[in-house]
Design a protein around this motif. Structure first.
Motif, mmCIF file in Angstrom:
data_model
loop_
_atom_site.group_PDB
_atom_site.id
_atom_site.type_symbol
_atom_site.label_atom_id
_atom_site.label_comp_id
_atom_site.label_asym_id
_atom_site.label_seq_id
_atom_site.Cartn_x
_atom_site.Cartn_y
_atom_site.Cartn_z
ATOM 1 N N UNK A 223 4.291 -74.248 21.797
ATOM 2 C CA UNK A 223 4.812 -73.088 22.533
ATOM 3 C C UNK A 223 4.435 -73.186 24.009
ATOM 4 N N UNK A 224 3.150 -73.455 24.256
ATOM 5 C CA UNK A 224 2.704 -73.535 25.650
ATOM 6 C C UNK A 224 3.389 -74.699 26.380
ATOM 7 N N UNK A 225 3.502 -75.855 25.704
ATOM 8 C CA UNK A 225 4.109 -77.032 26.355
ATOM 9 C C UNK A 225 5.569 -76.781 26.711
ATOM 10 N N UNK A 226 6.248 -75.927 25.935
ATOM 11 C CA UNK A 226 7.676 -75.691 26.170
ATOM 12 C C UNK A 226 7.924 -74.394 26.945
ATOM 13 N N UNK A 227 6.864 -73.811 27.467
ATOM 14 C CA UNK A 227 7.026 -72.681 28.402
ATOM 15 C C UNK A 227 6.941 -71.311 27.779
ATOM 16 N N UNK A 228 6.647 -71.215 26.468
ATOM 17 C CA UNK A 228 6.515 -69.907 25.832
ATOM 18 C C UNK A 228 5.119 -69.333 26.010
ATOM 19 N N UNK A 229 4.970 -68.080 25.534
ATOM 20 C CA UNK A 229 3.680 -67.399 25.644
ATOM 21 C C UNK A 229 3.209 -67.039 24.231
ATOM 22 N N UNK A 230 2.241 -67.805 23.751
ATOM 23 C CA UNK A 230 1.806 -67.642 22.357
ATOM 24 C C UNK A 230 0.711 -66.594 22.240
ATOM 25 N N UNK A 231 0.898 -65.665 21.286
ATOM 26 C CA UNK A 231 -0.168 -64.736 20.914
ATOM 27 C C UNK A 231 -0.693 -65.188 19.560
ATOM 28 N N UNK A 232 -1.997 -65.447 19.505
ATOM 29 C CA UNK A 232 -2.611 -66.028 18.308
ATOM 30 C C UNK A 232 -3.166 -64.940 17.402
ATOM 31 N N UNK A 233 -3.019 -65.117 16.083
ATOM 32 C CA UNK A 233 -3.665 -64.218 15.124
ATOM 33 C C UNK A 233 -4.714 -65.013 14.359
ATOM 34 N N UNK A 234 -5.906 -64.412 14.258
ATOM 35 C CA UNK A 234 -7.035 -65.058 13.568
ATOM 36 C C UNK A 234 -7.747 -64.011 12.699
ATOM 37 N N UNK A 235 -8.730 -64.461 11.916
ATOM 38 C CA UNK A 235 -9.476 -63.493 11.101
ATOM 39 C C UNK A 235 -10.953 -63.463 11.478
ATOM 40 N N UNK A 236 -11.318 -64.223 12.505
ATOM 41 C CA UNK A 236 -12.742 -64.342 12.836
ATOM 42 C C UNK A 236 -12.834 -64.603 14.336
ATOM 43 N N UNK A 237 -13.599 -63.764 15.036
ATOM 44 C CA UNK A 237 -13.673 -63.905 16.492
ATOM 45 C C UNK A 237 -14.218 -65.262 16.930
ATOM 46 N N UNK A 238 -14.888 -65.961 16.027
ATOM 47 C CA UNK A 238 -15.390 -67.296 16.375
ATOM 48 C C UNK A 238 -14.234 -68.260 16.670
ATOM 49 N N UNK A 239 -13.022 -67.912 16.201
ATOM 50 C CA UNK A 239 -11.871 -68.805 16.432
ATOM 51 C C UNK A 239 -11.146 -68.474 17.742
ATOM 52 N N UNK A 240 -11.555 -67.387 18.399
ATOM 53 C CA UNK A 240 -10.834 -66.886 19.580
ATOM 54 C C UNK A 240 -10.765 -67.941 20.695
ATOM 55 N N UNK A 241 -11.907 -68.509 21.048
ATOM 56 C CA UNK A 241 -11.932 -69.445 22.184
ATOM 57 C C UNK A 241 -11.086 -70.689 21.887
ATOM 58 N N UNK A 242 -11.145 -71.143 20.620
ATOM 59 C CA UNK A 242 -10.321 -72.301 20.235
ATOM 60 C C UNK A 242 -8.851 -72.023 20.558
#
Ligand SMILES: NC(=O)c1ccc[n+]([C@@H]2O[C@H](COP(=O)([O-])OP(=O)(O)OC[C@H]3O[C@@H](n4cnc5c(N)ncnc54)[C@H](OP(=O)(O)O)[C@@H]3O)[C@@H](O)[C@H]2O)c1
Length: 412
Positions: A223-242
């Motif tokens: 998404x980022x490489x093709x110019x989109x804006x990705x919103x990520x969904x996770x279940x653990x804040x430890x994955x946020x920075x990744x």
């Protein structure tokens, strides 16, 4: 003349094919938890047809499909193949490989013995009339997922594939990095770019479920490489920075919401509670994006638990594109929003050769990283699947060494 069987990493002379090989396989009498279902065996090296290649596998990726194969659910892949006339009583799987072309069939032109390749897992009968007519082979009646619906995949010292499945191995990657990404990357690419006109356009918001997982990590970066804006969904804040490090513009922790699961009857009081949860999740998307725009594409795979929300938050004329039902198949959605806002619910499955090549190019250009998070030994193939089933595996994609003797080899 070579030997009948080589140890892992004991490389035969280039092009010499032994009679037998080490492989990881499941059998029907041990279907169940992946850690015990997958076991090391010695099996015959398969013969190849005129359009096939034999790949000396250096490393394999680990994918969710072979968790399903271990369970024998929802499909018993062994029984399924036996119905098609194949005699094997085992499933020697694996749908992601890096390795060296070791033998080629008489009609193979696109690769030669000695080429370093990665293998994508779209498999179809070469003489399928649909394929011969030039239509998308992923929609052909004969299409199968290599190493799941076919035998002799990447958990074998020598994998049998069709030559069109081969893509050049990106030179900057180790064997294990190269072996881990293609299935998830090509699936994500087809989901995001294969369903015109709902493809990523510059600035488009894209909601990505399971964003730190194998598919999700690829979807964020594509998404980022093709110019989109990705919103990520996770279940653990430890994955946020990744997620932020791999292209997400914002991140949502799904544990902050509790309206998941099937949508209640629309005439019930519970529906109002559900709708409040779905609206709050939509607001969280705006907050993560920094603008009041709904996702043009929702990148789905959890299924039953999340699909009602995905369909609710999707933009007018947007698309929910789904390739799995990890949390269940019995999906619900509020059709009123679906037709009035003319949304699209699109199934998507793996990728064709062009889509695999396109995403491999993004990898070769270093615009997408394979996100290898862990490498295990050949004998840990069952363990790696168990981690995946228990959702306790690290981020991104996992690999196991096959003929590579240690991590870090294969860059050139
Ligand atoms: N059809 C195809 O061609 C194709 C290709 C590749 C994969 N798949 C399928 O797609 C699925 C995902 O594969 P993967 O390789 O990405 O697996 P993965 O690495 O295990 O990632 C799956 C992610 O789903 C999220 N998740 C788990 N339970 C969830 C729930 N209840 N609600 C929302 N999210 C949940 C988890 O993230 P959080 O817990 O952080 O939310 C996890 O990281 C599997 O079922 C696989 O078989 C299909």
């Amino acid at each position: 003349m070579g030997k009948d069987l080589y140890n892992l990493g004991e490389m035969p002379p280039l092009g010499v094919v032994p009679k037998s090989m080490h492989a990881f396989a499941v059998r029907q009498d041990r279907f169940g938890e992946p850690k015990t279902a997958w076991q090391r065996e010695v099996i015959p090296v398969p013969s190849i047809g005129p359009k096939d290649v034999l790949v000396y596998v250096m490393a394999t990726g680990i994918n969710y499909n072979n968790v399903w194969a271990a369970l024998g659910y929802p499909v018993d892949v062994i029984a399924d193949r036996q119905k098609k006339g194949e005699p094997e009583t085992f499933h020697a799987g694996g749908s992601d490989a890096s390795g060296i072309v070791w033998a080629i069939g008489s009609e193979v032109k696109n690769v030669k013995v000695g080429d370093e390749v990665v293998v994508h897992s779209g498999w179809w009968e070469p003489d399928d009339p649909w394929v011969l007519s030039g239509k998308d082979p992923m929609l052909a009646p004969s299409t199968r997922i290599w190493g799941y619906q076919t035998n002799y995949g990447s958990y074998c010292q020598f994998a049998r594939a069709q030559s069109h499945q081969c893509q050049p191995k990106p030179k900057h990657l180790t064997w294990e990095q190269a072996g881990c990404y293609m299935l998830c990357a090509s699936t994500a690419y087809r989901q995001l770019m294969g369903w015109s006109p709902n493809t990523i356009q510059k600035g488009d918001p894209v909601l990505v479920w399971g964003a730190a997982g194998g598919l999700g990590a690829m979807a964020l970066q594509i998404t980022a490489a093709l110019g989109g804006k990705a919103v990520a969904v996770i279940s653990d804040d430890a994955k946020r920075q990744f997620c932020l490090d791999h292209g997400a513009v914002g991140v949502i922790n799904r544990k902050n919401f509790n309206h998941w699961g099937k949508m209640p009857d629309t005439s019930s009081a519970e529906w109002k509670t559900w709708a409040a949860g779905a609206r709050a999740f939509g607001k969280a998307i705006w907050d993560a994006l920094g603008e009041r725009r709904n996702p043009r594409i929702v990148f789905e795979h959890p299924g039953e638990s999340t699909l009602p929300t995905s369909c609710f938050v999707c933009d007018t004329g947007g698309m929910v594109v789904i390739c799995a039902g990890t949390t269940g198949y019995n999906v619900t959605l509020d059709l009123r929003y679906h037709w009035m806002m003319q949304k699209r619910l699109q199934g998507s499955h793996l990728a064709n050769d062009e889509q695999a090549a396109a995403v491999n190019k993004l990898i070769m250009e270093k615009k997408v990283d394979p996100c290898l998070s862990g490498t295990w030994s050949f004998d840990e193939i069952g363990h790696a699947h168990q981690l995946m089933k228990d959702n306790v595996h690290p981020y991104g994609n996992m690999a196991c060494l096959v003929n590579a003797t240690e991590k870090g080899q294969g860059r050139s």
